[in-house]
Structure formats: structure tokens, C-alpha cells
Design a protein around this motif. Structure first.
Motif, PDB file in Angstrom:
ATOM      1  N   GLU A   1       0.953  -1.125  -0.107  1.00  0.00           N
ATOM      2  CA  GLU A   1       0.126  -0.087  -0.003  1.00  0.00           C
ATOM      3  C   GLU A   1       0.821   1.262  -0.055  1.00  0.00           C
ATOM      4  N   ILE A   2       1.951   1.207   0.880  1.00  0.00           N
ATOM      5  CA  ILE A   2       2.766   2.252   0.586  1.00  0.00           C
ATOM      6  C   ILE A   2       3.577   2.725  -0.647  1.00  0.00           C
ATOM      7  N   ALA A   3       3.930   1.484  -1.167  1.00  0.00           N
ATOM      8  CA  ALA A   3       4.434   1.628  -2.511  1.00  0.00           C
ATOM      9  C   ALA A   3       3.583   1.955  -3.457  1.00  0.00           C
ATOM     10  N   LYS A   4       2.249   1.675  -3.420  1.00  0.00           N
ATOM     11  CA  LYS A   4       1.314   2.101  -4.332  1.00  0.00           C
ATOM     12  C   LYS A   4       0.950   3.800  -4.260  1.00  0.00           C
ATOM     13  N   ASN A   5       1.109   4.297  -3.030  1.00  0.00           N
ATOM     14  CA  ASN A   5       0.914   5.416  -2.859  1.00  0.00           C
ATOM     15  C   ASN A   5       2.017   6.277  -3.161  1.00  0.00           C
ATOM     16  N   MET A   6       3.335   5.848  -3.047  1.00  0.00           N
ATOM     17  CA  MET A   6       4.646   6.197  -3.439  1.00  0.00           C
ATOM     18  C   MET A   6       4.443   6.557  -4.885  1.00  0.00           C
ATOM     19  N   LEU A   7       3.906   5.158  -5.892  1.00  0.00           N
ATOM     20  CA  LEU A   7       3.999   5.477  -7.272  1.00  0.00           C
ATOM     21  C   LEU A   7       2.951   6.362  -7.632  1.00  0.00           C
TER      22      LEU A   7
ATOM     23  N   ILE B   1      11.664   3.840  -3.779  1.00  0.00           N
ATOM     24  CA  ILE B   1      10.341   3.136  -3.164  1.00  0.00           C
ATOM     25  C   ILE B   1      10.886   1.886  -2.844  1.00  0.00           C
ATOM     26  N   ALA B   2      11.860   1.146  -3.635  1.00  0.00           N
ATOM     27  CA  ALA B   2      12.488  -0.415  -3.076  1.00  0.00           C
ATOM     28  C   ALA B   2      13.224  -0.195  -1.751  1.00  0.00           C
ATOM     29  N   GLU B   3      13.843   0.797  -1.903  1.00  0.00           N
ATOM     30  CA  GLU B   3      14.859   1.200  -0.569  1.00  0.00           C
ATOM     31  C   GLU B   3      14.100   1.221   0.663  1.00  0.00           C
ATOM     32  N   ILE B   4      13.087   2.162   0.381  1.00  0.00           N
ATOM     33  CA  ILE B   4      12.116   2.507   1.524  1.00  0.00           C
ATOM     34  C   ILE B   4      11.281   1.353   2.084  1.00  0.00           C
ATOM     35  N   THR B   5      10.776   0.623   1.301  1.00  0.00           N
ATOM     36  CA  THR B   5       9.845  -0.385   1.550  1.00  0.00           C
ATOM     37  C   THR B   5      10.334  -1.636   1.896  1.00  0.00           C
ATOM     38  N   GLY B   6      11.473  -1.908   1.225  1.00  0.00           N
ATOM     39  CA  GLY B   6      12.004  -3.326   1.284  1.00  0.00           C
ATOM     40  C   GLY B   6      11.577  -4.274   0.239  1.00  0.00           C
ATOM     41  N   LEU B   7      10.590  -3.949  -0.670  1.00  0.00           N
ATOM     42  CA  LEU B   7       9.931  -4.604  -1.808  1.00  0.00           C
ATOM     43  C   LEU B   7      11.109  -4.557  -3.025  1.00  0.00           C
ATOM     44  N   SER B   8      10.925  -5.717  -3.828  1.00  0.00           N
ATOM     45  CA  SER B   8      12.060  -5.791  -4.810  1.00  0.00           C
ATOM     46  C   SER B   8      11.438  -4.786  -5.954  1.00  0.00           C
ATOM     47  N   ILE B   9      12.558  -4.538  -6.760  1.00  0.00           N
ATOM     48  CA  ILE B   9      12.076  -3.511  -7.690  1.00  0.00           C
ATOM     49  C   ILE B   9      10.892  -4.128  -8.787  1.00  0.00           C
TER      50      ILE B   9
END
Length: 76
Positions: A45-51, A60-68
């Protein structure tokens, strides 16, 4: 015959104890899995908001820890 009966009773008690342990352990594992799933959903959800705010995918990857790759899938 008495010894066979005693061994059978012991086997029954051991089986009950094993089931209780498995339920207790399974419950704990279920809670941990639920927490992990919730954390991952929050990251998404955070990544979607950032996108939506046009933030760089690498950031976004660095902040959330999700992969690119995960983030790129969300962007589509």
C-alpha cells in the motif's frame, strides 16, 4: 495382556500430547504468518501511494524493502 494394555494407553496419551503440541505450534505459526502478511500488505500500500506521487522506483524499493520487480508489477 496387562503390558499390552499399558503400552496402548501410553500410545494414546502420547498421540494426544502430540496433537496438542501441534495445535499450539500451528496456532503460533499462524499468528506469525498473519503478521508477516499484514506487514507485506502495508508495504504494498505504501509503495502504491508512492508510485501515485511519482517517486522513483529505486527509492520506493529502498524505503519499503520490496523488490524492484514487485514495484514494477504494482505500477502496471
Amino acid at each position: 495382556i496387562r503390558r499390552i494394555a499399558e503400552l496402548r494407553e501410553k500410545a494414546i496419551r502420547d498421540e494426544k500430547a502430540a496433537l496438542q503440541y501441534a495445535r499450539k505450534d500451528g496456532y503460533k505459526n499462524g499468528i506469525e504468518q498473519g503478521k508477516d502478511m499484514g506487514k507485506n500488505e502495508e508495504k504494498i500500500e505504501i509503495a502504491k501511494n508512492m508510485l501515485n506521487k511519482n517517486i522513483n522506483i529505486e527509492d520506493i524499493a529502498e524505503i519499503t524493502g520490496l523488490s524492484i520487480e514487485e514495484i514494477e508489477k504494482l505500477a502496471k
